[in-house]
Design an enzyme around this catalytic site. Structure first.
Site, PDB file in Angstrom:
ATOM      1  N   HIS A 378       3.256 -88.187 -27.489  1.00  0.00           N
ATOM      2  CA  HIS A 378       4.468 -87.364 -27.498  1.00  0.00           C
ATOM      3  C   HIS A 378       5.570 -87.858 -28.418  1.00  0.00           C
ATOM      4  CE1 HIS A 378       3.748 -84.383 -24.294  1.00  0.00           C
ATOM      5  NE2 HIS A 378       2.977 -85.302 -23.754  1.00  0.00           N
ATOM      6  N   LYS A 569      19.677 -80.438 -24.864  1.00  0.00           N
ATOM      7  CA  LYS A 569      18.527 -81.340 -24.873  1.00  0.00           C
ATOM      8  C   LYS A 569      19.070 -82.715 -24.517  1.00  0.00           C
ATOM      9  CE  LYS A 569      17.862 -79.944 -29.157  1.00  0.00           C
ATOM     10  NZ  LYS A 569      16.472 -79.547 -29.172  1.00  0.00           N
ATOM     11  N   ARG A 570      18.193 -83.699 -24.291  1.00  0.00           N
ATOM     12  CA  ARG A 570      18.687 -85.048 -24.020  1.00  0.00           C
ATOM     13  C   ARG A 570      19.579 -85.518 -25.173  1.00  0.00           C
ATOM     14  NH1 ARG A 570      16.630 -87.894 -19.396  1.00  0.00           N
ATOM     15  NH2 ARG A 570      17.938 -89.566 -20.177  1.00  0.00           N
ATOM     16  N   LYS A 575      18.217 -86.615 -32.187  1.00  0.00           N
ATOM     17  CA  LYS A 575      18.416 -85.165 -32.010  1.00  0.00           C
ATOM     18  C   LYS A 575      19.700 -84.683 -32.695  1.00  0.00           C
ATOM     19  CE  LYS A 575      15.789 -85.119 -27.645  1.00  0.00           C
ATOM     20  NZ  LYS A 575      14.695 -84.141 -27.826  1.00  0.00           N
ATOM     21  N   THR A 677      10.417 -77.985 -27.116  1.00  0.00           N
ATOM     22  CA  THR A 677      10.007 -76.769 -26.395  1.00  0.00           C
ATOM     23  C   THR A 677      11.226 -75.895 -26.110  1.00  0.00           C
ATOM     24  OG1 THR A 677      10.007 -78.108 -24.387  1.00  0.00           O
ATOM     25  CG2 THR A 677       7.865 -77.590 -25.349  1.00  0.00           C
ATOM     26  N   LYS A 681      11.855 -71.639 -26.182  1.00  0.00           N
ATOM     27  CA  LYS A 681      12.520 -70.831 -25.148  1.00  0.00           C
ATOM     28  C   LYS A 681      13.596 -69.951 -25.774  1.00  0.00           C
ATOM     29  CE  LYS A 681      11.476 -74.481 -21.963  1.00  0.00           C
ATOM     30  NZ  LYS A 681      11.845 -75.846 -21.582  1.00  0.00           N
TER      31      LYS A 681
END
Length: 842
Positions: A378, A569-570, A575, A677, A681
């Site tokens: 992952h 998101k985290r 990110k 993911t 969505k």
């Protein structure tokens, strides 16, 4: 603001969910009242809202149980190959509404509660999220369970029943504060304890080598108590099982070690054993080498393998007799999927059981092990890869360390025979890393011990083969595969966005719910005025609904006609929430400079949790809240720009935010986000993506057409080239005036006047050691955001792009992902056949 149509009212109009039969409604009311009667304690005659929720949950659960029993009976009769999905995380969210959707009960339940004078949405809000995961990896596992049941696979999810899931996040004076998530305090109506399947798990001790084999002795025992949760497929009467283990001290725990006076202490010390399943480690993409974490990892693996082997040997419904003893058949009847390296100990544990307990020869056992296990990777971030210190393994799991050493010895023999004299390759490919403290590289163990290794998006799988696992790919290219992630369209469309599901169903029918590729049919309606109008209308209703929620929770007046620009998101440097922050500041400065220009209004929302020990991530949250304090209170800006930090982002909040988003921010540095993911969505729910060519964004651009996304920034090759020549942040800082201005404001205390140097750590990181090259993509990101603003001013053209995106999102169903795992890794065939309902004759 006129209140939008509630979902309660909208449900009444929806065909997707099947109509409420009158007889169903009266049965439901009868059962509801029966459950309510037994829920209420004798001396209490006033029911609370929570009592009503439990009565409804138990009423719905009744409809699951018959199907659940029949499904399991069906598996024992047919004896299919069983799939075991091992994961330390299952981020399930709420269960009630999802179950009603999958069982086609939502209308009937809505009507029944309505007739009883209750509001179903209010009851649904009483349910606690099952937050047994950190983010993407745990939520993926939850989507996979839904798809495995929908595709009729005999599949089981195995994990840990954490007493405390991911912490609840409070924002206090702009800072993240963690609160324990006591999700079980009112009980959990969806689980069933199964003490009859309790299993012992051993730790510590030592090994004894005898002529007839090895014994692991003087161990400490902890019991694993299973709790089963039903997992219904979509309207096919299949109900699979998620089994989560809870740690219990054995009755004799420590009592024998104490003299007569130590009895109280011995009983209190039972907690030490039971701590194993107490709390989820709150790290995402970060390895924390703690003994308790390793205990959790082995605990779930040891209990699960006992269960797998028990079921393999008996495999007759309700029977405990051994009908199978030939383990060479194990790979034909069992597939074990390791969700990341967290359950990697399954490989040495399976070897221990086969060699030490079942007395198989090593070669035979190893062949069985490899053919049974498969591994999903992952992440490529080095700090996320698990490397357990050898002394810790020696102390906690001495027999497993011996087995790992033996696996490594044979593995290195093979490497040496294939690449004679290549000593450096031996070092790189060893399962045991030398240098300083010896460590076991768990990813290497997983690759060597599995027949299939997959990444989770095409670009990610390519990076694994080209860099991280290059040596292993060269040696065993046949092992490496790609399985691009997906999301379940039941939760992430039908359930969270009923209005959109209905608009789609009116155009192309309802088949898309279990075959998301059908969405391609929307392509021919891209210029259909009615569809453009309906899609825009649903989005506006979702935005109004979310605005009401935001105004209640944040006391900020929202402009529902503004663009809803969302990054959830985290919180992690890779990110790049900081890139988003720089855009906000730049946009703010532009509005301030030319307040009379026609700016595209935006409400920018950022949400996510920071790992409690991750200082930079916590500072990023503080920066976002500080920017919000300045921007939201500036009268010159008014409602043209608002910044909101979405507190306590979780599955339940995602179900509200995703349908309301106009713009989805997917802006990680190329080559760092394995898949993502959330991006899927948003796409499915009619948001446009601004993103880098990273993770699944690449395939999204391919499916919807790159012109229908806002793609910017460096590609993987550009990042690699920059790594070679060196990234120099100050070059960008000195060259780009707006970037310099934004950084000077952060550094000079413009957003923290009471503490001018509050953000010095962030400034220092961005200027001198930013691994993720925020400045390098700043200019292109800002230009791309200008294109977003321009298009948003043309609602019709915007909505056409939205339709292209929805039409192109079929690939990103977890049904497609799971069908590929089934055929290409597990060797089983998915099936869409319905099994008979409990009230049908067999």
């Amino acid at each position: 603001m006129s209140r939008p149509l509630s979902d309660h009212d909208r449900r009444k109009q929806i065909s997707v969910r099947g109509l409420a039969g009158v007889e169903n409604v009266s049965d439901l009311k009868t059962n509801f009242n029966r459950h309510l009667h037994f829920t209420l304690v004798k001396d209490r005659n006033v029911a609370t809202k929570r009592d009503y929720y439990f009565a409804l949950a138990n009423t719905v659960r009744d409809h699951l149980v018959g199907r659940w029993i029949r499904t399991q009976q069906h598996y024992y009769e047919k004896d299919p190959k069983r799939v075991y999905y091992l994961s330390l995380e299952f981020y399930m969210g709420r269960t009630l509404q999802n179950t009603m959707v999958n069982l086609a009960m939502e209308n009937a339940c809505d009507e029944a509660t309505y007739q009883l004078g209750l509001d179903m949405e209010e009851l649904e809000e009483m349910e606690e999220d099952a937050g047994l995961g950190n983010g993407g990896l745990g939520r993926l596992a939850a989507c996979f369970l839904d798809s495995m049941a929908t595709l009729g696979l005999a599949a089981y999810g195995y994990g840990i029943r954490y007493e405390f899931g991911i912490f609840n996040q409070k924002i206090v004076n702009g800072w993240q504060v963690e609160e324990a998530d006591d999700w079980l305090r009112y009980g959990n109506p969806w689980e069933k304890a199964r003490p009859e399947y309790m299993r012992p798990v051993h730790f510590y001790g030592r090994t004894e080598h005898h002529p007839d084999g090895v014994k692991w002795v003087d161990t400490q025992v902890v019991l694993a108590l299973p709790y089963d949760t039903p997992v219904p497929g979509y309207r096919n009467n299949v109900v699979n099982t998620m089994r989560l283990w809870s740690a219990k001290a054995p009755c004799e725990f420590n009592l024998k070690d104490f003299n007569i006076g130590g009895y109280i202490q011995a009983v209190l010390d039972r907690n030490l054993a039971e701590n194993i399943s107490r709390v989820l480690y709150p790290n995402d993409n970060f390895f924390e080498g703690k003994e308790l974490r390793l205990k959790q990892e082995y605990f779930v693996v040891a209990a699960t393998l006992q269960d797998i082997i028990r079921r393999f040997k008996a495999s007759k419904f309700g029977s405990r007799e051994i009908v199978r003893t030939d383990f060479s058949k194990l790979p034909e009847k069992v597939a074990i999927q390791l969700n990341d390296t967290h359950p990697a100990m399954a490989i040495p544990e399976l070897m221990r059981v086969l060699v030490d307990e079942e007395k198989l020869q090593w070669e035979k056992a190893w062949d069985i092990c490899v053919r049974t296990c498969a591994y999903t990777n992952h992440t490529v971030l080095p700090e996320a890869l698990e490397r357990w210190p050898v002394p810790l393994l020696q102390h906690l799991l001495p027999r497993h360390l011996e087995i790992i050493f033996e696996i490594n010895r044979r593995h290195l023999e093979r490497v040496a025979s294939l690449y004679p004299g290549d000593v450096d390759r031996l070092r790189r490919m060893s399962l045991v890393e030398e240098g300083g403290q010896k460590r076991v590289n768990m990813a290497h163990l997983c690759i060597v011990g599995s027949h299939a290794v997959n990444g989770v998006a095409r670009i990610h799988s390519d990076i694994l083969k080209a860099t991280v696992f290059k040596d292993f790919y060269e040696m065993d290219p046949h092992k490496f595969q790609n399985k691009t992630n997906g999301i379940t369209p039941r939760r992430w469309l039908v359930m969270c966005n009923p209005g959109l599901a209905e608009v789609i169903a009116e155009k192309i029918g309802e088949e898309f719910i279990r075959d998301l590729d059908q969405l391609k049919k929307l392509e021919k309606f891209v210029n259909d005025e009615a569809l453009i109008r309906d899609i825009a209308k649903v989005k506006q209703e979702n935005k109004l609904k979310f605005s009401v929620h935001l105004e209640e929770h944040y006391k900020v007046k929202i402009n529902p006609n503004s663009m809803f620009d969302i990054q959830v998101k985290r919180i992690h440097e890779y990110k790049r929430q900081l890139l988003n922050c720089l855009h906000i500041i730049t946009y703010y400065n532009r509005i301030k400079k030319e307040p009379n220009k026609q700016w595209t209004p935006r409400t920018i929302m950022i949400g996510g949790k920071a790992a409690p020990g991750y200082h930079t991530a916590k500072m990023i949250i503080r920066l976002i809240t500080a920017i919000g304090e300045v921007v939201n209170n500036d009268p010159v800006v008014g409602d043209r720009l608002k910044v909101i930090f979405l507190e306590n982002y979780r599955v339940t909040l995602a179900e509200k935010a995703v349908p309301a988003a106009d713009l989805s921010e997917q802006i990680s540095t190329a080559g760092t986000e394995a898949s993502g993911t959330g991006n899927m969505k948003f796409m499915l729910n009619g948001a446009l993506t601004i993103g880098t060519m990273d993770g699944a964004n690449v395939e999204m651009a391919e499916e919807a057409g790159e012109r229908n996304l806002f793609i910017f920034g460096m590609r993987v090759e550009d990042v690699e080239a920059m790594d070679k020549k060196g990234y120099n942040a100050s070059e960008y800082y000195n060259r780009i005036p707006e970037l310099k201005q934004a950084m000077d404001q952060i550094a000079g205390g413009f957003f923290s006047p009471k503490q001018p140097d509050l953000f010095k750590d962030i400034v220092d990181m961005l200027m001198h050691h930013d691994r993720f090259k925020v400045f390098a993509d700043y200019e292109d990101y800002i230009k791309c955001q200008e294109k977003v603003n321009a298009l948003y001013k043309n609602p019709k053209e915007w909505t056409k792009k939205v339709i292209h995106n929805i039409a192109g999102s079929g690939k990103f169903s977890s049904d497609r992902t799971i069908a590929q795992y089934a055929r290409e890794i597990w060797g089983v065939e998915p099936s869409l056949e319905k099994i008979p309902a409990p009230d049908d004759p067999q």
